[in-house]
Design a protein around this motif. Structure first.
Motif, short mmCIF file in Angstrom:
data_model
loop_
_atom_site.label_atom_id
_atom_site.label_comp_id
_atom_site.label_asym_id
_atom_site.label_seq_id
_atom_site.Cartn_x
_atom_site.Cartn_y
_atom_site.Cartn_z
N SER A 93 0.84 -1.19 0.00
CA SER A 93 0.00 0.00 0.00
C SER A 93 0.87 1.24 0.00
O SER A 93 1.86 1.31 0.72
CB SER A 93 -0.89 -0.01 1.24
OG SER A 93 -1.89 0.96 1.09
N TYR A 129 -4.25 0.74 -0.93
CA TYR A 129 -4.32 1.76 -1.99
C TYR A 129 -2.97 1.79 -2.71
O TYR A 129 -1.93 1.89 -2.07
CB TYR A 129 -4.59 3.15 -1.39
CG TYR A 129 -4.25 4.25 -2.36
CD1 TYR A 129 -5.18 4.68 -3.29
CD2 TYR A 129 -2.97 4.80 -2.39
CE1 TYR A 129 -4.84 5.65 -4.23
CE2 TYR A 129 -2.63 5.76 -3.33
CZ TYR A 129 -3.56 6.18 -4.24
OH TYR A 129 -3.22 7.12 -5.18
N ALA A 170 -10.12 5.84 1.70
CA ALA A 170 -9.24 4.98 2.50
C ALA A 170 -9.15 5.50 3.94
O ALA A 170 -9.26 4.73 4.90
CB ALA A 170 -7.86 4.89 1.87
N MET A 185 -7.82 -0.52 -3.82
CA MET A 185 -7.92 0.68 -4.66
C MET A 185 -6.73 0.74 -5.58
O MET A 185 -5.58 0.70 -5.12
CB MET A 185 -7.85 1.93 -3.80
CG MET A 185 -8.88 1.96 -2.74
SD MET A 185 -8.81 3.60 -2.02
CE MET A 185 -10.17 3.46 -0.95
#
Ligand code: ADP
Ligand code: MG
Length: 472
Positions: free
Chosen positions: A134, A205, A191, A238
């Motif tokens: 992430s 993400y 998020a 994401m």
């Protein structure tokens, strides 16, 4: 010129102060997602002669940055200090990028809760660990800081809905729109929101570019099983700027499988791109149709009211008194996108702080000259080449030709100089438009013209005439 911070006085900027400014400019240029994934990991080591020496935490990151971003870094460095025309990257494994990470000029407002951000981890080794995948979230990109207007209300409402609900209602949420219009901001906001409300949910993400990088790295280290595992156990995935993997077949294939596995398990997916699913060239048809399955929300170009609202909110955040006239002027003039709008405000603030001047209309026009011009009228390189060829009585074809005789070489250099100053094209772009020349040739031409201007009055006049002819 539009992408670089201006030299704040006429002096070149000292080498050691360059890196934070370059970071700021490159962040504007490549966007938050790519910046956080890659460039944030670089830090300044030293200057050696004409070279800026930077350090990357791993060899792989170094190679990636060299291939994808080095030219842009070089160009920005050169724009800020024309004695720097080379950039080297070395590997330094044990240090972090925090040392020289530039602090944003607009003060961050903290996310809704004060919890540790478990995504703020830096990749410092070549082993993938859970949190590596992430990218860090920007604390400024929360819903509270997102100004809603006609152009983004649908995307905002959809983002809020996904962030608020505990059940998957539409999968995927697909946000699309031009650069700098708030896609990454909305994704970060989702998020932050989910993480604050429900810290147990695993939210990942990352940019599509980083997805590809991790995939290639997994292939290289024969670690694809772990790679798959990591992605297939998240609650919310994401992927930002998915257009990046268009045309990259095996990454697309892997992404497709990850996507399907998550949808089957009823996990939320949120995607952003610069175009609608059906317009994504280089994307397989089955992927396009999958991407359009859920809710597709687009962000339109900004309106005057939204731009003004954003400027007012940013000015408030940084607690600086800026006259409403200046804000209205900017909202009126900088129409391209919000990133550029924000960049212009940052420049004004930096300038005001550094030279201790009030921000007024006159100073705004002076400091933002290049940006204002670029937003006023997009002059093309073709137009410049034609005007220069006419002025010096040479053929337009000579702008592209390999001929080196002075008669054509000097006009060509002047044209390159004007192309750099009057358009927003990068040096490699300009080089391509001048018969496929290398960006270092363009850089050399610009330096040459700059040098000559201090001694050659007729050249100064030529340039003034050409600028008038080009209506700047
Ligand atoms: P994109 O991902 O669409 O290229 P970003 O989300 O990175 O654009 O937005 C560019 C910049 O503009 C960011 O700094 C972001 O915080 C800011 N921004 C974009 N939209 C808004 C908005 N509606 N209100 C406040 N700031 C915004
Ligand atoms: Mg983005």
């Amino acid at each position: 010129m539009q992408d670089a911070m201006p030299s704040l006085s006429n002096q070149p900027i000292a080498p050691e102060s360059l890196w934070p400014l370059i970071c700021d400019a490159i962040r504007q240029k490549v966007g938050e997602a790519a910046y956080q994934s890659w460039l944030r990991q670089l830090y300044f080591l030293k200057c050696e002669g004409s070279a800026l020496v930077l350090a990357a935490p791993t060899r792989f990151i170094k190679d990636w940055i060299r291939t994808h971003y080095l030219d842009q870094i070089k160009e920005l460095a050169y724009n800020l200090n024309n004695r720097i025309y080379d950039v080297e990257i070395v590997v330094r494994a044990n240090e972090t990028s925090q040392i020289s990470a530039p602090s944003p000029i607009i003060a961050p407002s903290p996310p809704a809760s004060g919890q540790e951000n478990r995504f703020f981890t830096q990749t410092t080794s070549d082993n993938v660990n859970e949190e590596d995948i992430s990218a860090p979230l920007d604390p400024r990109m929360v819903f509270d800081n997102f100004v809603v207007g006609k152009s983004n209300e649908l995307a905002y409402a959809a983002a809020r809905r996904v962030a608020d609900s505990t059940q998957v209602q539409f999968n995927p949420l697909f946000l699309y729109g031009g650069v700098g219009l708030g896609k990454t901001h909305l994704m970060h906001a989702i998020a932050w929101h989910i993480r604050n409300r429900d810290p147990q949910r695993r939210v990942i993400y990352l940019s599509a570019e980083k997805f590809m990088y991790l995939f290639i790295r997994a292939l290289r280290f024969r670690d694809t099983v772990a790679f798959k595992e990591q992605f297939r156990t998240v609650d919310v995935l994401m992927i930002d700027d998915v257009q990046f993997i268009a045309g990259k077949d095996s990454t697309q294939e892997e992404f497709f499988h990850t996507f399907n596995a998550l949808v089957d398990q009823n996990r939320q997916i949120i995607i952003s791109a610069d175009k609608s699913p059906s317009d994504l060239d280089g994307m397989e048809d089955r992927m396009k149709s999958r991407l359009g399955w859920g809710l597709v929300a687009d962000i339109h170009p900004t309106t005057y009211e939204l731009r003004l609202g954003i400027l007012q909110s940013k000015a408030e955040q940084c607690q600086t008194d800026i006259s409403p006239k200046v804000l209205e002027f900017l909202a009126h003039k900088i129409t391209s996108n919000i990133r550029e709008l924000e960049g212009s405000l940052n420049r004004l603030l930096a300038h005001a702080t550094l030279v201790g001047r009030q921000i007024n209309l006159e100073m705004t026009q002076e400091v933002l000259q290049d940006l204002l011009r670029a937003n006023d009228r997009r002059i093309t390189i073709d137009e410049i080449q034609k005007a220069v060829a006419d002025h010096y009585n040479v053929r337009v074809a000579d702008m592209h030709s390999a001929r080196r005789s002075r008669v054509v070489a000097r006009p060509r250099q002047v044209a390159m100089y004007l192309a750099k100053n009057l358009t927003t094209h990068s040096l490699p772009d300009i080089g391509r438009k001048f018969g496929g020349r290398d960006h270092t040739t363009v850089m050399h031409a610009i330096r040459k013209v700059d040098e000559l201007k201090s001694t050659d009055i007729s050249l100064v006049e030529d340039i003034a005439i050409l600028m008038r002819a080009l209506k700047c």
